[in-house]
Design a protein around this motif. Structure first.
Motif, mmCIF file in Angstrom:
data_model
loop_
_atom_site.group_PDB
_atom_site.id
_atom_site.type_symbol
_atom_site.label_atom_id
_atom_site.label_comp_id
_atom_site.label_asym_id
_atom_site.label_seq_id
_atom_site.Cartn_x
_atom_site.Cartn_y
_atom_site.Cartn_z
ATOM 1 N N ARG A 3 -29.594 12.868 43.332
ATOM 2 C CA ARG A 3 -30.487 13.567 44.247
ATOM 3 C C ARG A 3 -31.924 13.170 43.937
ATOM 4 O O ARG A 3 -32.328 13.100 42.791
ATOM 5 C CB ARG A 3 -30.315 15.062 44.090
ATOM 6 N N THR A 4 -32.702 12.895 44.952
ATOM 7 C CA THR A 4 -34.093 12.490 44.757
ATOM 8 C C THR A 4 -35.036 13.618 45.142
ATOM 9 O O THR A 4 -34.691 14.490 45.934
ATOM 10 C CB THR A 4 -34.423 11.249 45.600
ATOM 11 N N HIS A 5 -36.205 13.570 44.552
ATOM 12 C CA HIS A 5 -37.247 14.550 44.839
ATOM 13 C C HIS A 5 -38.561 13.837 45.107
ATOM 14 O O HIS A 5 -38.760 12.709 44.682
ATOM 15 C CB HIS A 5 -37.427 15.499 43.653
ATOM 16 N N SER A 6 -39.450 14.526 45.753
ATOM 17 C CA SER A 6 -40.806 14.036 45.983
ATOM 18 C C SER A 6 -41.780 14.963 45.281
ATOM 19 O O SER A 6 -41.566 16.173 45.214
ATOM 20 C CB SER A 6 -41.137 14.029 47.473
ATOM 21 N N LEU A 7 -42.843 14.387 44.762
ATOM 22 C CA LEU A 7 -43.901 15.166 44.128
ATOM 23 C C LEU A 7 -44.931 15.523 45.190
ATOM 24 O O LEU A 7 -45.435 14.650 45.899
ATOM 25 C CB LEU A 7 -44.549 14.334 43.015
ATOM 26 N N LEU A 8 -45.221 16.806 45.314
ATOM 27 C CA LEU A 8 -46.155 17.290 46.329
ATOM 28 C C LEU A 8 -47.326 18.007 45.674
ATOM 29 O O LEU A 8 -47.175 18.608 44.609
ATOM 30 C CB LEU A 8 -45.447 18.245 47.283
ATOM 31 N N ILE A 9 -48.470 17.969 46.326
ATOM 32 C CA ILE A 9 -49.666 18.641 45.811
ATOM 33 C C ILE A 9 -50.150 19.651 46.840
ATOM 34 O O ILE A 9 -50.306 19.325 48.017
ATOM 35 C CB ILE A 9 -50.790 17.636 45.528
ATOM 36 N N ASP A 10 -50.389 20.868 46.379
ATOM 37 C CA ASP A 10 -51.031 21.887 47.216
ATOM 38 C C ASP A 10 -52.531 21.674 47.065
ATOM 39 O O ASP A 10 -53.140 22.051 46.080
ATOM 40 C CB ASP A 10 -50.623 23.286 46.734
ATOM 41 N N ARG A 11 -53.128 21.024 48.044
ATOM 42 C CA ARG A 11 -54.547 20.651 47.943
ATOM 43 C C ARG A 11 -55.472 21.858 47.953
ATOM 44 O O ARG A 11 -56.605 21.770 47.477
ATOM 45 C CB ARG A 11 -54.903 19.684 49.050
#
Length: 78
Positions: A3-11
């Protein structure tokens, strides 16, 4: 398939501490004001482990991991 994930930023939450870029220099760059820029790579394996540690260490709780849409994992493919 892993399973893959993405890194996200809450700007909005990010305060520009830059810790994420120190912990994940291969995935996070800082812009000219010190705020992170994250690539769109899907993360698996070792990169995902490093990303999890960076998410846990973010003092502003601005980083998070989300399941990625089906794509090639980071570091694999062309």
């Amino acid at each position: 398939m892993a399973r893959t994930h993405s890194l996200l930023i809450d700007r909005i939450a990010c305060s520009g501490y830059g810790l994420c870029a120190e912990l994940l220099p291969e995935l996070v760059e800082l812009d000219e004001w010190g705020y992170p820029i994250v690539g769109s790579s899907a993360l698996t394996g070792e990169a995902l482990g490093h990303a999890r540690r960076a998410v846990a260490a973010c003092p502003a709780l601005a980083l998070r991991l989300a399941p990625a849409p089906d794509r090639q994992p980071h570091g694999k493919g062309t």
